[in-house]
Design an enzyme around this catalytic site. Structure first.
Site, PDB file in Angstrom:
ATOM      1  N   GLY A  53       1.227   4.769   3.543  1.00 55.17           N
ATOM      2  CA  GLY A  53       2.314   3.978   2.975  1.00 55.17           C
ATOM      3  C   GLY A  53       3.315   4.828   2.221  1.00 55.17           C
ATOM      4  N   LEU A  83      -3.655  -8.115  -2.665  1.00 58.77           N
ATOM      5  CA  LEU A  83      -3.540  -8.880  -1.413  1.00 58.77           C
ATOM      6  C   LEU A  83      -4.775  -9.713  -1.095  1.00 58.77           C
ATOM      7  CD1 LEU A  83      -1.658  -6.297   0.831  1.00 58.77           C
ATOM      8  CD2 LEU A  83      -0.787  -8.503   0.027  1.00 58.77           C
ATOM      9  N   GLY A 103       0.817  -1.208   0.000  1.00 57.75           N
ATOM     10  CA  GLY A 103       0.000   0.000   0.000  1.00 57.75           C
ATOM     11  C   GLY A 103       0.848   1.254   0.000  1.00 57.75           C
ATOM     12  N   GLY A 104       2.019   1.184  -0.596  1.00 61.85           N
ATOM     13  CA  GLY A 104       2.965   2.301  -0.544  1.00 61.85           C
ATOM     14  C   GLY A 104       2.773   3.349  -1.621  1.00 61.85           C
ATOM     15  N   TYR A 120     -23.412  -7.977   9.186  1.00 62.08           N
ATOM     16  CA  TYR A 120     -22.261  -7.225   8.691  1.00 62.08           C
ATOM     17  C   TYR A 120     -22.482  -5.738   8.865  1.00 62.08           C
ATOM     18  CZ  TYR A 120     -19.136  -5.103   5.177  1.00 62.08           C
ATOM     19  OH  TYR A 120     -18.223  -4.330   4.526  1.00 62.08           O
ATOM     20  N   SER A 122      -4.453   0.417  13.889  1.00 63.83           N
ATOM     21  CA  SER A 122      -5.174   1.680  14.026  1.00 63.83           C
ATOM     22  C   SER A 122      -5.684   1.843  15.449  1.00 63.83           C
ATOM     23  CB  SER A 122      -6.357   1.691  13.040  1.00 63.83           C
ATOM     24  OG  SER A 122      -7.296   2.681  13.369  1.00 63.83           O
ATOM     25  N   SER A 147       0.268   5.444  -1.947  1.00 56.35           N
ATOM     26  CA  SER A 147      -0.470   6.628  -1.510  1.00 56.35           C
ATOM     27  C   SER A 147      -0.611   6.610   0.007  1.00 56.35           C
ATOM     28  CB  SER A 147      -1.866   6.675  -2.163  1.00 56.35           C
ATOM     29  OG  SER A 147      -2.631   5.548  -1.782  1.00 56.35           O
ATOM     30  N   GLY A 148      -1.143   7.713   0.532  1.00 55.71           N
ATOM     31  CA  GLY A 148      -1.504   7.780   1.944  1.00 55.71           C
ATOM     32  C   GLY A 148      -0.355   7.507   2.892  1.00 55.71           C
TER      33      GLY A 148
END
Length: 305
Positions: A20, A66, A14-15, A162, A143, A17-18
Protein backbone atom coordinates in the site's frame (compact mmCIF):
# COMPACT_ATOMS: atom_id res chain seq x y z
CA UNK A 1 2.84 4.57 -19.42
CA UNK A 2 0.77 5.73 -16.39
CA UNK A 3 -1.19 8.92 -16.91
CA UNK A 4 -0.77 11.92 -14.64
CA UNK A 5 -2.97 12.00 -11.56
CA UNK A 6 -2.41 15.68 -10.90
CA UNK A 7 -5.11 16.96 -8.54
CA UNK A 8 -6.80 13.53 -8.50
CA UNK A 9 -7.78 12.07 -5.14
CA UNK A 10 -6.60 8.52 -4.36
CA UNK A 11 -7.52 6.61 -1.20
CA UNK A 12 -5.49 3.51 -0.33
CA UNK A 13 -6.45 1.12 2.45
CA UNK A 14 -3.48 -0.42 4.21
CA UNK A 15 -1.37 2.41 2.82
CA UNK A 16 0.85 2.83 5.87
CA UNK A 17 3.28 0.07 4.91
CA UNK A 18 4.16 -2.63 2.42
CA UNK A 19 2.46 -2.74 -0.95
CA UNK A 20 0.00 0.00 0.00
CA UNK A 21 2.80 2.41 0.81
CA UNK A 22 4.61 1.40 -2.37
CA UNK A 23 1.48 2.29 -4.34
CA UNK A 24 1.13 5.60 -2.49
CA UNK A 25 4.70 6.50 -3.42
CA UNK A 26 3.96 5.86 -7.07
CA UNK A 27 0.75 7.88 -6.95
CA UNK A 28 2.45 10.85 -5.24
CA UNK A 29 5.01 10.93 -8.05
CA UNK A 30 2.11 11.13 -10.49
CA UNK A 31 0.75 14.18 -8.70
CA UNK A 32 -2.14 12.60 -6.79
CA UNK A 33 -3.66 13.77 -3.54
CA UNK A 34 -3.41 10.82 -1.16
CA UNK A 35 -5.57 9.57 1.67
CA UNK A 36 -4.11 6.66 3.63
CA UNK A 37 -6.74 4.62 5.46
CA UNK A 38 -5.06 2.30 7.93
CA UNK A 39 -5.48 0.90 11.42
CA UNK A 40 -1.90 1.74 12.45
CA UNK A 41 -1.65 5.46 13.21
CA UNK A 42 2.03 5.39 14.13
CA UNK A 43 3.03 3.65 10.90
CA UNK A 44 0.77 5.98 8.92
CA UNK A 45 2.46 9.09 10.31
CA UNK A 46 5.86 7.72 9.29
CA UNK A 47 4.43 6.91 5.85
CA UNK A 48 3.15 10.46 5.45
CA UNK A 49 6.62 11.79 6.23
CA UNK A 50 8.08 9.56 3.51
CA UNK A 51 5.44 10.65 1.04
CA UNK A 52 5.90 14.33 1.87
CA UNK A 53 9.57 14.01 0.96
CA UNK A 54 8.61 12.81 -2.52
CA UNK A 55 6.47 15.74 -3.54
CA UNK A 56 4.06 18.47 -2.53
CA UNK A 57 0.88 16.41 -2.81
CA UNK A 58 -1.97 16.89 -0.37
CA UNK A 59 -1.70 14.06 2.17
CA UNK A 60 -4.26 12.81 4.67
CA UNK A 61 -4.56 9.95 7.15
CA UNK A 62 -7.79 8.32 8.25
CA UNK A 63 -7.73 5.61 10.89
CA UNK A 64 -10.02 2.69 10.16
CA UNK A 65 -10.49 -0.88 11.34
CA UNK A 66 -11.89 -2.76 8.36
CA UNK A 67 -13.10 -5.58 10.60
CA UNK A 68 -15.40 -3.13 12.42
CA UNK A 69 -18.52 -1.85 10.65
CA UNK A 70 -18.78 1.17 13.01
CA UNK A 71 -15.20 2.20 12.28
CA UNK A 72 -15.86 2.00 8.54
CA UNK A 73 -18.99 4.10 8.89
CA UNK A 74 -17.11 6.70 10.93
CA UNK A 75 -14.32 7.15 8.40
CA UNK A 76 -16.85 7.31 5.57
CA UNK A 77 -18.81 10.02 7.38
CA UNK A 78 -15.66 12.09 7.83
CA UNK A 79 -14.76 11.79 4.16
CA UNK A 80 -18.31 12.48 3.01
CA UNK A 81 -18.37 15.59 5.19
CA UNK A 82 -15.27 16.86 3.39
CA UNK A 83 -17.10 16.29 0.12
CA UNK A 84 -14.01 15.83 -2.05
CA UNK A 85 -14.65 13.52 -5.03
CA UNK A 86 -12.73 10.25 -4.96
CA UNK A 87 -11.06 9.42 -8.27
CA UNK A 88 -9.38 6.15 -7.28
CA UNK A 89 -10.16 3.79 -4.41
CA UNK A 90 -7.51 1.11 -3.86
CA UNK A 91 -8.83 -1.72 -1.72
CA UNK A 92 -5.49 -3.10 -0.58
CA UNK A 93 -5.55 -3.81 3.16
CA UNK A 94 -5.35 -7.36 4.43
CA UNK A 95 -3.70 -9.69 6.90
CA UNK A 96 -2.14 -13.11 6.84
CA UNK A 97 -4.51 -15.21 8.99
CA UNK A 98 -3.70 -16.04 12.61
CA UNK A 99 -2.90 -19.62 13.59
CA UNK A 100 -6.18 -20.01 15.43
CA UNK A 101 -9.43 -19.05 13.80
CA UNK A 102 -10.42 -15.60 14.98
CA UNK A 103 -13.91 -14.16 14.66
CA UNK A 104 -15.01 -10.53 14.67
CA UNK A 105 -17.69 -9.24 17.02
CA UNK A 106 -20.19 -9.95 14.25
CA UNK A 107 -18.98 -13.56 14.07
CA UNK A 108 -17.07 -13.42 10.76
CA UNK A 109 -13.66 -15.00 10.17
CA UNK A 110 -11.19 -12.14 10.62
CA UNK A 111 -9.24 -12.42 7.34
CA UNK A 112 -12.41 -12.55 5.26
CA UNK A 113 -13.96 -9.74 7.31
CA UNK A 114 -11.06 -7.37 6.67
CA UNK A 115 -10.26 -8.22 3.05
CA UNK A 116 -13.77 -8.68 1.71
CA UNK A 117 -16.56 -7.53 4.01
CA UNK A 118 -14.63 -4.44 5.09
CA UNK A 119 -13.82 -3.35 1.57
CA UNK A 120 -17.37 -4.10 0.43
CA UNK A 121 -18.69 -1.84 3.17
CA UNK A 122 -16.12 0.90 2.56
CA UNK A 123 -16.64 0.97 -1.20
CA UNK A 124 -20.39 1.21 -0.72
CA UNK A 125 -20.08 3.94 1.92
CA UNK A 126 -17.79 6.03 -0.32
CA UNK A 127 -19.92 5.52 -3.43
CA UNK A 128 -21.25 9.13 -3.46
CA UNK A 129 -17.65 10.41 -3.64
CA UNK A 130 -16.81 7.97 -6.44
CA UNK A 131 -19.91 9.06 -8.36
CA UNK A 132 -18.92 12.70 -7.90
CA UNK A 133 -15.60 12.10 -9.67
CA UNK A 134 -15.15 11.86 -13.40
CA UNK A 135 -14.80 8.20 -14.40
CA UNK A 136 -13.65 6.96 -10.99
CA UNK A 137 -11.90 3.60 -10.60
CA UNK A 138 -12.09 0.99 -7.85
CA UNK A 139 -8.99 -1.23 -7.74
CA UNK A 140 -9.16 -4.41 -5.67
CA UNK A 141 -5.80 -5.94 -4.79
CA UNK A 142 -5.63 -9.72 -4.89
CA UNK A 143 -2.79 -12.26 -5.05
CA UNK A 144 -1.33 -15.11 -7.04
CA UNK A 145 -2.87 -17.50 -4.49
CA UNK A 146 -6.31 -16.87 -5.99
CA UNK A 147 -5.34 -19.22 -8.82
CA UNK A 148 -5.53 -22.28 -6.59
CA UNK A 149 -8.14 -20.96 -4.18
CA UNK A 150 -11.49 -22.59 -3.58
CA UNK A 151 -14.53 -21.27 -1.80
CA UNK A 152 -17.49 -22.90 -0.10
CA UNK A 153 -20.13 -20.16 0.07
CA UNK A 154 -21.97 -22.22 2.67
CA UNK A 155 -18.97 -22.22 5.02
CA UNK A 156 -17.25 -18.84 4.74
CA UNK A 157 -16.24 -19.06 8.42
CA UNK A 158 -14.56 -22.47 8.08
CA UNK A 159 -16.79 -24.18 10.61
CA UNK A 160 -15.87 -27.50 9.00
CA UNK A 161 -12.13 -26.99 9.45
CA UNK A 162 -9.82 -23.97 9.56
CA UNK A 163 -6.36 -23.58 8.05
CA UNK A 164 -4.70 -20.15 7.80
CA UNK A 165 -3.48 -20.69 4.24
CA UNK A 166 -7.01 -21.64 3.14
CA UNK A 167 -8.41 -18.54 4.83
CA UNK A 168 -5.85 -16.40 3.01
CA UNK A 169 -6.67 -17.99 -0.33
CA UNK A 170 -10.40 -17.44 0.23
CA UNK A 171 -9.85 -13.79 1.14
CA UNK A 172 -7.80 -13.11 -1.99
CA UNK A 173 -10.26 -14.97 -4.19
CA UNK A 174 -13.03 -12.87 -2.64
CA UNK A 175 -11.18 -9.68 -3.61
CA UNK A 176 -11.08 -10.79 -7.24
CA UNK A 177 -14.66 -12.06 -7.30
CA UNK A 178 -15.81 -8.73 -5.87
CA UNK A 179 -13.93 -6.74 -8.50
CA UNK A 180 -15.29 -8.77 -11.41
CA UNK A 181 -18.87 -8.86 -10.12
CA UNK A 182 -18.84 -5.12 -9.39
CA UNK A 183 -17.79 -4.46 -12.98
CA UNK A 184 -20.62 -6.64 -14.30
CA UNK A 185 -23.11 -4.65 -12.27
CA UNK A 186 -21.61 -1.31 -13.34
CA UNK A 187 -21.77 -2.28 -17.00
CA UNK A 188 -25.39 -3.34 -16.61
CA UNK A 189 -26.40 0.16 -15.50
CA UNK A 190 -24.00 2.09 -17.76
CA UNK A 191 -22.05 3.59 -14.87
CA UNK A 192 -19.01 5.78 -15.50
CA UNK A 193 -17.24 4.09 -12.57
CA UNK A 194 -15.00 1.12 -13.40
CA UNK A 195 -13.85 -1.80 -11.27
CA UNK A 196 -10.42 -3.37 -11.74
CA UNK A 197 -8.36 -6.02 -9.99
CA UNK A 198 -4.59 -6.14 -9.64
CA UNK A 199 -1.98 -8.39 -8.12
CA UNK A 200 1.70 -7.57 -7.49
CA UNK A 201 3.26 -10.94 -8.26
CA UNK A 202 5.92 -11.81 -5.70
CA UNK A 203 6.59 -8.78 -3.54
CA UNK A 204 8.71 -8.13 -0.44
CA UNK A 205 6.14 -7.11 2.16
CA UNK A 206 5.63 -7.76 5.84
CA UNK A 207 2.75 -10.11 5.13
CA UNK A 208 4.75 -13.32 5.02
CA UNK A 209 7.92 -12.19 6.74
CA UNK A 210 6.26 -11.08 10.00
CA UNK A 211 3.87 -13.99 10.33
CA UNK A 212 4.96 -15.82 13.47
CA UNK A 213 5.02 -19.61 13.53
CA UNK A 214 2.85 -20.96 16.33
CA UNK A 215 3.15 -24.26 18.15
CA UNK A 216 -0.47 -24.73 17.14
CA UNK A 217 0.42 -24.70 13.44
CA UNK A 218 0.42 -28.06 11.69
CA UNK A 219 3.29 -29.10 9.42
CA UNK A 220 1.59 -27.77 6.27
CA UNK A 221 0.93 -24.36 7.80
CA UNK A 222 4.52 -24.14 9.02
CA UNK A 223 5.79 -25.03 5.55
CA UNK A 224 3.48 -22.62 3.72
CA UNK A 225 4.32 -19.72 6.07
CA UNK A 226 8.06 -20.27 5.81
CA UNK A 227 7.83 -20.70 2.03
CA UNK A 228 5.86 -17.47 1.65
CA UNK A 229 8.32 -15.47 3.74
CA UNK A 230 11.38 -17.03 2.08
CA UNK A 231 10.03 -16.50 -1.42
CA UNK A 232 9.14 -12.87 -0.76
CA UNK A 233 12.49 -12.11 0.82
CA UNK A 234 14.65 -13.79 -1.81
CA UNK A 235 12.71 -13.27 -5.03
CA UNK A 236 10.22 -10.51 -4.31
CA UNK A 237 10.09 -7.11 -5.94
CA UNK A 238 10.20 -4.00 -3.81
CA UNK A 239 6.75 -2.79 -2.78
CA UNK A 240 7.12 0.21 -5.09
CA UNK A 241 7.87 -2.03 -8.07
CA UNK A 242 5.19 -4.49 -6.99
CA UNK A 243 2.68 -1.65 -7.08
CA UNK A 244 3.09 -1.31 -10.86
CA UNK A 245 -0.01 -3.41 -11.55
CA UNK A 246 -2.06 -1.25 -9.17
CA UNK A 247 -0.86 1.93 -10.89
CA UNK A 248 -1.73 0.56 -14.32
CA UNK A 249 -5.20 -0.48 -13.14
CA UNK A 250 -5.74 2.94 -11.62
CA UNK A 251 -4.47 5.08 -14.50
CA UNK A 252 -4.07 3.37 -17.86
CA UNK A 253 -6.40 4.25 -20.71
CA UNK A 254 -5.08 1.31 -22.74
CA UNK A 255 -6.67 -1.52 -20.75
CA UNK A 256 -10.29 -2.65 -21.01
CA UNK A 257 -12.69 -1.69 -18.26
CA UNK A 258 -12.88 -4.37 -15.62
CA UNK A 259 -9.49 -5.85 -16.46
CA UNK A 260 -7.35 -7.94 -14.13
CA UNK A 261 -3.78 -6.62 -14.12
CA UNK A 262 -0.61 -8.42 -13.05
CA UNK A 263 3.04 -8.90 -14.01
CA UNK A 264 3.68 -10.99 -17.10
CA UNK A 265 7.00 -12.78 -16.44
CA UNK A 266 7.81 -16.12 -14.76
CA UNK A 267 4.28 -17.25 -14.04
CA UNK A 268 3.22 -13.68 -13.23
CA UNK A 269 5.86 -13.33 -10.50
CA UNK A 270 7.37 -10.06 -11.74
CA UNK A 271 7.87 -7.87 -14.79
CA UNK A 272 5.92 -5.33 -16.79
CA UNK A 273 2.21 -5.54 -15.87
CA UNK A 274 -0.57 -6.28 -18.30
CA UNK A 275 -3.93 -7.99 -18.54
CA UNK A 276 -3.83 -11.48 -17.02
CA UNK A 277 -6.39 -14.25 -16.76
CA UNK A 278 -8.17 -14.95 -13.47
CA UNK A 279 -7.99 -18.40 -11.95
CA UNK A 280 -10.78 -20.94 -12.54
CA UNK A 281 -12.81 -20.09 -9.42
CA UNK A 282 -12.75 -16.37 -10.18
CA UNK A 283 -14.01 -17.03 -13.71
CA UNK A 284 -17.14 -18.59 -12.26
CA UNK A 285 -19.60 -15.71 -12.61
CA UNK A 286 -22.24 -17.63 -10.66
CA UNK A 287 -19.87 -17.88 -7.71
CA UNK A 288 -19.28 -14.13 -7.94
CA UNK A 289 -23.00 -13.41 -7.97
CA UNK A 290 -23.55 -15.82 -5.07
CA UNK A 291 -20.79 -14.20 -2.99
CA UNK A 292 -22.23 -10.76 -3.72
CA UNK A 293 -25.72 -11.79 -2.59
CA UNK A 294 -24.37 -13.42 0.56
CA UNK A 295 -22.24 -10.36 1.31
CA UNK A 296 -25.28 -8.10 1.05
CA UNK A 297 -27.07 -10.40 3.48
CA UNK A 298 -24.11 -10.48 5.90
CA UNK A 299 -23.59 -6.71 5.87
CA UNK A 300 -27.21 -5.60 5.52
CA UNK A 301 -26.22 -3.49 2.50
CA UNK A 302 -28.43 -3.18 -0.56
CA UNK A 303 -26.22 -1.60 -3.21
CA UNK A 304 -27.61 1.07 -5.52
CA UNK A 305 -25.48 2.43 -8.36
Amino acid sequence: MPHSLKNKHVLITGGASGLGLGAAMRFVKLGAKITIADINEQAAQKALEQLQALGSSTLRFEQVDLSDAKSIQSVAQRLLACGEPLDVLVNNAGIYPPSLKTLTEEGHELTFAIAHLGHFRLTHALWPLLKAASAARVVSVTSLVQRTAKMNPDDLNFSMGYMPIKAYQQAKLSNLLFALELQRKLEAVGSSISSYAAHPGVCRTQLGRNRKISDRDNWWQRFSSKSLGWGQENFGQTPENGASAIVVAATSADIPRGAFIGPKLLFESFGIPGVVKPGPAALNSQLGADLWARTEALTGIQWTY
